[in-house]
Scaffold this motif. Structure first.
Motif, PDB file in Angstrom:
ATOM      1  N   THR A 181      -0.187   1.778  -6.203  1.00 11.33           N
ATOM      2  CA  THR A 181      -1.367   2.576  -5.407  1.00 11.33           C
ATOM      3  C   THR A 181      -1.933   1.972  -4.526  1.00 11.33           C
ATOM      4  OG1 THR A 181      -1.517   3.853  -7.771  1.00 11.33           O
ATOM      5  CG2 THR A 181      -3.014   4.121  -5.795  1.00 11.33           C
ATOM      6  N   ALA A 213      -4.974   2.422  -1.712  1.00  5.52           N
ATOM      7  CA  ALA A 213      -6.082   2.957  -1.787  1.00  5.52           C
ATOM      8  C   ALA A 213      -7.182   2.058  -1.173  1.00  5.52           C
ATOM      9  CB  ALA A 213      -6.530   3.390  -3.213  1.00  5.52           C
ATOM     10  N   THR A 270       1.858   5.761  -5.363  1.00  2.02           N
ATOM     11  CA  THR A 270       0.944   7.040  -4.905  1.00  2.02           C
ATOM     12  C   THR A 270      -0.098   6.498  -3.908  1.00  2.02           C
ATOM     13  OG1 THR A 270       0.974   7.194  -7.472  1.00  2.02           O
ATOM     14  CG2 THR A 270      -1.185   8.071  -6.159  1.00  2.02           C
ATOM     15  N   ASN A 271      -0.100   7.450  -2.982  1.00  6.74           N
ATOM     16  CA  ASN A 271      -0.955   7.165  -1.638  1.00  6.74           C
ATOM     17  C   ASN A 271      -2.330   7.770  -1.871  1.00  6.74           C
ATOM     18  OD1 ASN A 271      -1.997   6.717   0.755  1.00  6.74           O
ATOM     19  ND2 ASN A 271      -0.674   7.996   1.866  1.00  6.74           N
ATOM     20  N   ASN A 272      -3.279   6.955  -2.045  1.00  5.80           N
ATOM     21  CA  ASN A 272      -4.580   7.249  -2.408  1.00  5.80           C
ATOM     22  C   ASN A 272      -5.508   7.196  -1.122  1.00  5.80           C
ATOM     23  OD1 ASN A 272      -4.259   8.583  -4.872  1.00  5.80           O
ATOM     24  ND2 ASN A 272      -5.244   6.854  -6.122  1.00  5.80           N
ATOM     25  N   ALA A 282      -1.334  11.664   2.474  1.00  9.32           N
ATOM     26  CA  ALA A 282      -2.638  11.335   1.562  1.00  9.32           C
ATOM     27  C   ALA A 282      -2.339  12.190   0.182  1.00  9.32           C
ATOM     28  CB  ALA A 282      -3.720  11.731   2.353  1.00  9.32           C
ATOM     29  N   GLY A 283      -2.677  11.518  -0.923  1.00  8.71           N
ATOM     30  CA  GLY A 283      -2.628  12.150  -2.193  1.00  8.71           C
ATOM     31  C   GLY A 283      -1.179  12.407  -2.706  1.00  8.71           C
ATOM     32  N   THR A 314       3.114  11.085  -3.384  1.00  7.70           N
ATOM     33  CA  THR A 314       3.837  10.050  -4.171  1.00  7.70           C
ATOM     34  C   THR A 314       5.002  10.005  -3.731  1.00  7.70           C
ATOM     35  OG1 THR A 314       4.405  11.737  -5.851  1.00  7.70           O
ATOM     36  CG2 THR A 314       2.337  10.557  -6.357  1.00  7.70           C
TER      37      THR A 314
END
Length: 202
Positions: free
Chosen positions: A65, A67, A106-108, A138-139, A141
Motif C-alpha cells: 500500500t 500512502a 493499493t494506492n492510498n 487515488a484510492g 488497486t
C-alpha cells in the motif's frame, strides 16, 4: 518534505554476504535436486520483510500500500513522507528464482502512481511503466503478477512523478535468491538515500 537533491544514491542493495564457502556439496543433477525438499529462503538482515500470505512455497503473494505517513527520519521529529506499508524504505520483497510473485497494490495517495520493479526481466505490462500501464488512480488497486527469472538484488519504486513520489520515500528492495543459495554466515541489505529537510524536518 521538498524534492531531494541527490544523484540517486540508492545504492540499493549492496547485498553484503560474508561468504564462508561455495555451494554445499552433495548429489548433482536435476533428478537429485528435485528429490530434495525445498529449503526455506535464507534470512536477510537490515529490512523488514513484507508478509507472504500464500502457503505455496513457489508463490510469493503480498499486499503493498502506498500512502502518506509520518515517519521518524530524525530522532524525536516526524516527517511527512510517501511510504510503502508505512515505511521508508518500503519492506523487503523476498523470493527465489522461478517463484511467481503476486503483489496486491493499493494506492492510498491523493494522486495516481504505479510500481516499477527495477531490474527484473518481466513483461512490460507488469513493469509499472506509465507508457504501458494506466497509472493506478487515488484510492484504486492493481494486481502485479509475474515470475522472477534471475537471482540478484533489485529494487522497486514509483514510476509516476518520480522526482516527487520516489524522492519522498516510495522505494524498497527486492532480493531474489538462487534455487540453491551459496552458504554464507550473514546477508544484509543496505538502502542508502540522502534526504534534504528544512528546519521543520519536512
Amino acid at each position: 518534505m521538498r524534492p531531494l537533491a541527490r544523484s540517486l544514491t540508492l545504492t540499493l542493495a549492496l547485498t553484503l554476504a560474508a561468504t564462508s564457502c561455495g555451494p554445499a556439496g552433495g548429489a548433482s543433477g536435476d533428478a537429485a535436486t528435485d528429490a530434495r525438499p525445498m529449503l526455506p529462503l535464507p534470512a536477510v538482515q537490515g529490512l523488514v520483510e513484507i508478509e507472504d500470505t500464500n502457503p505455496d512455497p513457489r508463490v510469493v503473494e503480498v499486499n503493498l500500500t502506498a500512502a502518506e505517513t509520518d515517519v521518524e527520519l530524525v530522532a524525536g521529529r516526524m516527517t511527512r513522507a510517501m511510504t510503502y506499508n508505512g515505511r521508508v524504505p518500503g519492506p523487503l520483497l523476498h523470493a527465489r528464482v522461478g517463484d511467481r510473485v503476486i503483489v496486491h497494490f493499493t494506492n492510498n495517495l491523493a494522486e495516481p502512481t504505479t510500481v516499477h520493479w527495477h531490474g527484473l526481466r518481466i513483461s512490460d505490462v507488469m513493469d509499472g511503466s506509465p507508457r504501458v500501464q494506466t497509472p493506478v488512480p487515488a484510492g484504486g488497486t492493481f494486481t502485479y503478477d509475474f515470475v522472477v527469472p534471475d537471482a540478484g538484488t533489485f529494487w522497486y519504486h514509483a514510476h509516476v512523478h518520480e522526482t516527487q513520489q520516489m524522492e519522498k520515500g516510495l522505494y524498497g528492495a527486492i532480493v531474489v535468491h538462487e534455487a540453491e543459495p551459496p552458504a554464507f554466515r550473514a546477508e544484509r541489505v543496505l538502502v542508502l538515500d540522502d534526504i534534504r529537510l528544512n528546519t521543520a524536518r519536512q
